[in-house]
Scaffold this motif. Structure first.
Motif, short mmCIF file in Angstrom:
data_model
loop_
_atom_site.label_atom_id
_atom_site.label_comp_id
_atom_site.label_asym_id
_atom_site.label_seq_id
_atom_site.Cartn_x
_atom_site.Cartn_y
_atom_site.Cartn_z
N GLY A 86 17.99 34.60 -25.64
CA GLY A 86 17.80 34.91 -24.22
C GLY A 86 17.85 36.41 -23.96
O GLY A 86 18.28 36.86 -22.90
N ALA A 142 2.99 47.95 -23.12
CA ALA A 142 3.96 46.96 -22.62
C ALA A 142 3.21 45.64 -22.54
O ALA A 142 3.41 44.85 -21.63
CB ALA A 142 4.49 47.39 -21.26
N ASP A 143 2.32 45.43 -23.52
CA ASP A 143 1.36 44.33 -23.47
C ASP A 143 1.76 43.16 -24.36
O ASP A 143 0.89 42.42 -24.85
CB ASP A 143 -0.07 44.82 -23.77
N GLY A 147 9.38 46.60 -25.03
CA GLY A 147 9.47 45.14 -24.87
C GLY A 147 8.90 44.39 -26.06
O GLY A 147 9.00 44.83 -27.20
N ASP A 148 8.29 43.23 -25.78
CA ASP A 148 7.78 42.38 -26.86
C ASP A 148 6.77 43.11 -27.75
O ASP A 148 6.66 42.80 -28.93
CB ASP A 148 7.13 41.12 -26.28
N ARG A 193 10.85 33.72 -13.25
CA ARG A 193 10.00 34.80 -13.72
C ARG A 193 8.99 35.23 -12.65
O ARG A 193 8.73 36.42 -12.49
CB ARG A 193 9.26 34.30 -14.96
N HIS A 224 -8.12 43.99 -16.19
CA HIS A 224 -8.42 45.02 -17.19
C HIS A 224 -7.73 44.64 -18.50
O HIS A 224 -6.56 44.93 -18.69
CB HIS A 224 -7.96 46.40 -16.72
N ARG A 263 8.63 38.95 -11.01
CA ARG A 263 7.39 39.73 -10.98
C ARG A 263 7.02 40.11 -9.55
O ARG A 263 6.62 41.25 -9.28
CB ARG A 263 6.24 38.94 -11.62
N LEU A 304 -7.24 45.25 -22.14
CA LEU A 304 -7.46 46.34 -23.10
C LEU A 304 -8.00 45.78 -24.41
O LEU A 304 -7.50 44.78 -24.93
CB LEU A 304 -6.14 47.06 -23.37
N GLY A 317 -0.08 46.45 -19.39
CA GLY A 317 0.66 45.20 -19.19
C GLY A 317 1.58 45.26 -17.98
O GLY A 317 2.44 46.14 -17.88
N PRO A 343 7.43 42.11 -17.14
CA PRO A 343 8.68 42.68 -16.63
C PRO A 343 8.93 44.10 -17.15
O PRO A 343 9.42 44.96 -16.40
CB PRO A 343 9.76 41.72 -17.14
N GLY A 344 8.56 44.37 -18.41
CA GLY A 344 8.79 45.70 -18.97
C GLY A 344 7.91 46.75 -18.31
O GLY A 344 8.40 47.77 -17.80
N GLU A 384 -3.74 45.61 -16.38
CA GLU A 384 -3.28 44.24 -16.66
C GLU A 384 -4.49 43.32 -16.81
O GLU A 384 -5.39 43.35 -15.99
CB GLU A 384 -2.35 43.77 -15.52
N ARG A 385 -4.44 42.48 -17.85
CA ARG A 385 -5.61 41.62 -18.10
C ARG A 385 -5.76 40.48 -17.09
O ARG A 385 -6.85 39.99 -16.88
CB ARG A 385 -5.57 41.06 -19.52
N GLY A 426 15.01 38.62 -24.77
CA GLY A 426 13.70 39.28 -24.76
C GLY A 426 13.42 40.06 -23.50
O GLY A 426 13.07 41.24 -23.54
N VAL A 427 13.58 39.41 -22.37
CA VAL A 427 13.24 40.10 -21.12
C VAL A 427 14.27 41.19 -20.82
O VAL A 427 13.94 42.25 -20.28
CB VAL A 427 13.10 39.09 -19.97
#
Ligand SMILES: Cc1cc2nc3c(=O)[nH]c(=O)nc-3n(C[C@H](O)[C@H](O)[C@H](O)COP(=O)(O)OP(=O)(O)OC[C@H]3O[C@@H](n4cnc5c(N)ncnc54)[C@H](O)[C@@H]3O)c2cc1C
Length: 386
Positions: A308, A156-157, A297-298, A105, A125, A109, A127, A11, A14-15, A34-35, A310-311
């Motif tokens: 506010g 971190a996905d 992260g999430d 955001r 990619h 990134r 997973l 992933g 941000p994380g 990363e997908r 999460g990130v």
């Protein structure tokens, strides 16, 4: 020379990117999978406020604080509440000395991506599964290939992590709240009345068991969330998202009877109208350490976005996992120490987010929001007087 584990980060949110940057700065190799097909494959979403003790700290540790200051919008920290008739009931318009600046955001990134060598990230990619080998290492299974072995796989996905099942059987639960996201482009030139209504920051309106939050983003853009307490499938059944015109009209109909200038926010929306059901993992979600697998992260602790945090929590996880890996002689101990601290650290934010989502759209209407905003303002004014 110290040897490091072969690290895969799943992933490029941000994380994941913050962790990759911190490791890269210290010369520790890691690969990100990363997908998404490439960095600009989809708009990354709205604006986020980065907090001094978490998101900003992570940017400092990543050696990107100067870059952060270039994308931070200190001027967009205001907040207002209106009632459904369009009457202003609370305003904090002079918050630009506050220390939680907004960052788009996409800009965040891009800043993180620009700090990493291109070859670290394997785009396209997605997973499917992490497959353990007999020797304690792991392979990553993608649609058309298998890549490995890795000693340490870091999920971190995000909310629907494909790494999490290796350590936890929990899945995020629907909170009962669904956001319908919309956006207004070029607001200053095309809709100066709406720009003035929102001001420099965000506005909230809550009445009749529904709500609206509209927030200024960079590039003269407003992003809005219409908030409903509804069953999971309600949005898909109610809106024809294949026809933005129909979706926009249906959304406006939900706010029939509200002041025309507030309805104007929905009516001015561009064609990007999407449903965002809010899911969360239980407060205190944790797992037994498993050598070679961890989450941040999430993926580890998705919570409702109301606090506010999460990130900020995702980036702090990355900073702390990075620190442990760099400071600890034994990477397995580093991961254990990171997890033990992270499980405790996120509880307060997760509790707050859970309480906020549970009380959103309650019978008290805007009263709770009013108390919350007033408490923030009082704390800020006290801080600046001290
Ligand atoms: C509507 C809404 C508003 C929000 N507003 C705020 C806010 O104002 N402030 C705040 O702090 N937080 C907010 N959040 C929460 C915030 O978005 C998240 O907490 C934060 O993005 C988590 O970062 P992350 O890196 O852990 O995961 P993510 O940002 O979800 O990134 C995960 C990455 O992993 C990739 N990925 C996923 N699955 C796979 C796979 N199988 N294979 C490879 N890659 C994969 C994704 O494409 C993505 O790039 C909001 C959330 C929502 C839903």
């Amino acid at each position: 020379m110290r040897s490091y584990p072969r690290i895969a980060i799943i992933g490029a949110g941000p994380g994941g990117l913050t962790l990759a940057r911190i490791l890269h700065q210290a010369g520790v190799p890691a690969s990100i999978f990363e997908r998404e097909e490439h960095a600009l494959a989809r708009p990354q979403g709205g604006t986020l406020d980065l907090h001094v003790e978490s998101g900003q700290l992570a940017m400092r540790r990543a050696g990107l604080y100067e870059e952060f200051l270039q994308i931070a919008r200190y001027e967009d920290q205001g907040s207002r509440l209106y009632d459904k008739d369009g009457t202003l009931i609370f305003a904090d318009d002079d918050a630009d000395d506050s220390d939680r600046p907004e960052v788009d955001r996409t800009a965040l990134r891009q800043t993180l991506l620009a700090s990493l060598p291109k070859e670290i990230i394997r785009w396209n990619h997605s997973l499917r599964e992490v497959r353990p080998r007999d020797d304690g290492t792991y392979d990553l299974v993608f649609e058309n290939e298998m890549i490995g072995p890795f000693d340490l796989v870091i999920g971190a996905d995000g909310s629907w992590s494909k790494v999490r099942p290796l350590v936890s059987s929990y899945r995020p639960q629907y909170s009962g709240i669904t956001f319908i996201e919309f956006g207004i482009d070029d607001v200053d030139a095309s809709h100066p009345d709406l720009a003035a209504l929102v001001g420099r920051g965000k506005i909230g309106i809550e009445a009749d068991g529904r709500g609206l939050i509209v927030q200024r983003n960079g590039n003269s853009h407003l992003r809005g969330y219409a908030i409903f307490r509804v069953p999971t499938e309600w949005a898909e059944k109610t809106f024809d998202f294949t026809s933005p015109a129909k979706a926009r009209a249906r959304l406006a109909a939900e706010f029939k009877g509200w002041a025309p200038r507030i309805l104007g926010l929905v009516e001015a929306s561009n064609d990007h109208i999407v449903s965002r059901p809010i899911y969360a993992l239980p407060v205190g979600h944790h797992w037994q350490n498993r050598i070679g697998i961890t989450l941040l992260g999430d993926a580890a602790h998705v919570m409702s976005p109301f606090g506010g945090e999460g990130v900020n929590m995702a980036m702090l996880d990355a900073a702390e996992l990075g620190r442990q890996l760099l400071e600890n002689d034994e990477w397995k101990d580093a991961v254990k120490a990171y997890e033990a601290e992270m499980f405790e650290r996120v509880i307060e934010a997760a509790e707050h987010a859970a309480e906020a989502v549970a009380t959103e759209l309650s019978h008290l209407g805007a009263e709770l929001s009013l108390q919350h905003y007033q408490a923030h303002l009082d704390a800020r004014l006290q801080g600046s007087a001290a």
